[in-house]
Scaffold this active site. Structure first.
Site, PDB file in Angstrom:
ATOM      1  N   ASP A 257       1.229 -37.181  72.056  1.00  0.00           N
ATOM      2  CA  ASP A 257       0.553 -38.410  71.632  1.00  0.00           C
ATOM      3  C   ASP A 257       0.881 -39.589  72.545  1.00  0.00           C
ATOM      4  O   ASP A 257      -0.014 -40.273  73.049  1.00  0.00           O
ATOM      5  CB  ASP A 257       0.916 -38.741  70.183  1.00  0.00           C
TER       6      ASP A 257
ATOM      7  N   CYS B 156      13.384 -46.732  61.668  1.00  0.00           N
ATOM      8  CA  CYS B 156      13.352 -46.590  63.123  1.00  0.00           C
ATOM      9  C   CYS B 156      12.248 -47.454  63.722  1.00  0.00           C
ATOM     10  O   CYS B 156      12.466 -48.164  64.707  1.00  0.00           O
ATOM     11  CB  CYS B 156      13.138 -45.128  63.501  1.00  0.00           C
TER      12      CYS B 156
ATOM     13  N   CYS C 173      14.048 -36.416  62.995  1.00  0.00           N
ATOM     14  CA  CYS C 173      14.275 -35.962  64.370  1.00  0.00           C
ATOM     15  C   CYS C 173      15.745 -35.780  64.697  1.00  0.00           C
ATOM     16  O   CYS C 173      16.099 -34.977  65.555  1.00  0.00           O
ATOM     17  CB  CYS C 173      13.631 -36.940  65.345  1.00  0.00           C
TER      18      CYS C 173
END
Length: 393
Positions: A25, A113, A210
């Protein structure tokens, strides 16, 4: 005359920083802007580097991903920088994640984040580099209003829409951000990546958390906040002990599996009581909540939030990223806000976000949102009456 990013000036005179995670992306975003003639600078953030995570499929912002981002930048012929944000990420995201679980909440680390790392620290860096905009590969869109400000709207690809994770974006940040993939589908993005000859065109998508190398978030909780893994009682709605558990961090509101207790009818986690380490369970009907108390509300609806609410503002809200927006009313003033759900919602968990929309589907405008602090099963008949909290953070 405005260019394709709604900025004054020719693309070649417009510097854009692209946040490059190493995935398809953000790589396609950089390639698109480069092809349109913009002065593109790629930045990759080194956020963590667990040895087990660096080559895991779907990892993000560490190890192999940094190499992938660097290779894409080299192919595109754009400058590329890697910034070490590990300390900031640990303090703002990982520690917050562990604290939230210790309080009996179910956090959404991607929101923090975006809010504190990407859209605060990285945005500041982009400005210092003389960029007119910071572009990301998020599946969300923004539209320019007549006064030059921007509004956040859902992505054209409803299955990929990431607006839930971006509700905390401030108006100032939104005016500087650009989301070139907002009107595209994921298959279209991959096809573009192939046309650009990007090696990451078929790379796996990143995972939800993640920074969890093994896929077990409890490993991080055990290391950082071991008290969240202390054993305690599993009780019913009347306080009767039904069994024992091995840490409240193993549970979330609405959970059915893994309770380890026998019952004649299905039981679900109704709430978590961190102070006394109790997991409270009950029948499915006990999960339905109608009123939600919010904290850290961010307003993107234009003007002053209290003026917009008045005696109550009708809207649609999403209480989990996988849920569809449901009709609701926003009430409150002076920093204290509550949501009244018209039909009620199951599994409303403290720590999750409650995001506001002006429509239930399509490319609805994001009006803001807040974090769920507590929830109640019924709407009080007297608005001034204190909530009888059924779920408490």
């Amino acid at each position: 005359m405005l260019n394709s990013l709604d900025l004054e000036g020719r693309p070649q005179d417009t510097r854009v920083v692209v946040a490059m995670s190493g995935g398809v992306d953000s790589s396609t975003t950089a390639a698109l802007l480069k092809a349109e003639g913009y002065d593109v600078v790629g930045i990759t953030l080194q956020l963590y580097d667990h040895g087990a995570a660096t080559h895991r499929k779907g990892a993000c912002c560490a190890g192999q991903d940094i190499h992938d981002a660097r290779d894409v930048a080299a192919k595109l012929g754009i400058p590329h920088y890697v910034l070490d944000y590990e300390d900031r990420f640990r303090e703002s995201v990982i520690d917050n994640f562990a604290d939230s679980y210790a309080l009996g909440e179910t956090p959404v680390p991607c929101i923090e984040c975006n809010r504190s790392i990407k859209f605060r620290d990285l945005l500041k860096t982009a400005r210092e580099l003389g960029a007119q905009a910071l572009a990301t590969g998020h599946y969300v869109a923004s539209r320019r209003l007549d006064d030059g400000s921007r509004v956040l709207v859902c992505a054209a690809d409803a299955d990929r829409d990431q607006s839930y994770f971006l509700f905390a974006t401030t108006q100032e940040q939104l005016d500087y951000l650009r989301f070139p993939l907002g009107d595209m589908t994921k298959p279209e993005t991959r096809e573009l990546a192939r046309r650009f000859g990007l090696a990451v065109a078929d790379k796996h998508d990143s995972q939800d958390i993640c920074f969890v190398p093994t896929g077990r978030y409890t490993d991080i909780i055990t290391r950082l906040r071991p008290n969240a893994m202390d054993p305690g009682d599993i009780v019913d709605l009347d306080g009767r002990v039904l069994g024992r558990h091995n840490g409240i961090a193993n549970f979330t509101v609405g959970q059915r599996r893994g309770l380890g207790i026998a019952a004649h009818a299905p039981l679900f986690v109704v709430r978590l009581e961190a102070a006394n380490r109790r997991v409270v369970v009950g029948p499915r009907e006990a999960l339905k909540m109608h009123r939600i108390s919010l904290r850290d509300v961010n307003w993107l609806g234009g003007g002053d939030i209290d003026s917009a609410i008045g005696n109550g503002l009708e809207m649609f809200v999403r209480v989990r990223s996988t849920r569809s927006p449901q009709p609701a009313w926003l009430r409150g003033a002076g920093g204290h806000y509550e949501i009244e759900l018209v039909a009620g919602e199951e599994g409303v968990s403290p720590g999750q976000a409650c995001v506001f929309y002006d429509a239930p589907s399509g490319q609805a405008r994001v009006l803001g949102g807040g974090f769920i602090q507590s929830a109640a099963a019924k709407v009080a008949s007297n608005p001034a009456r204190p909530l009888v909290e059924a779920v408490r953070g």
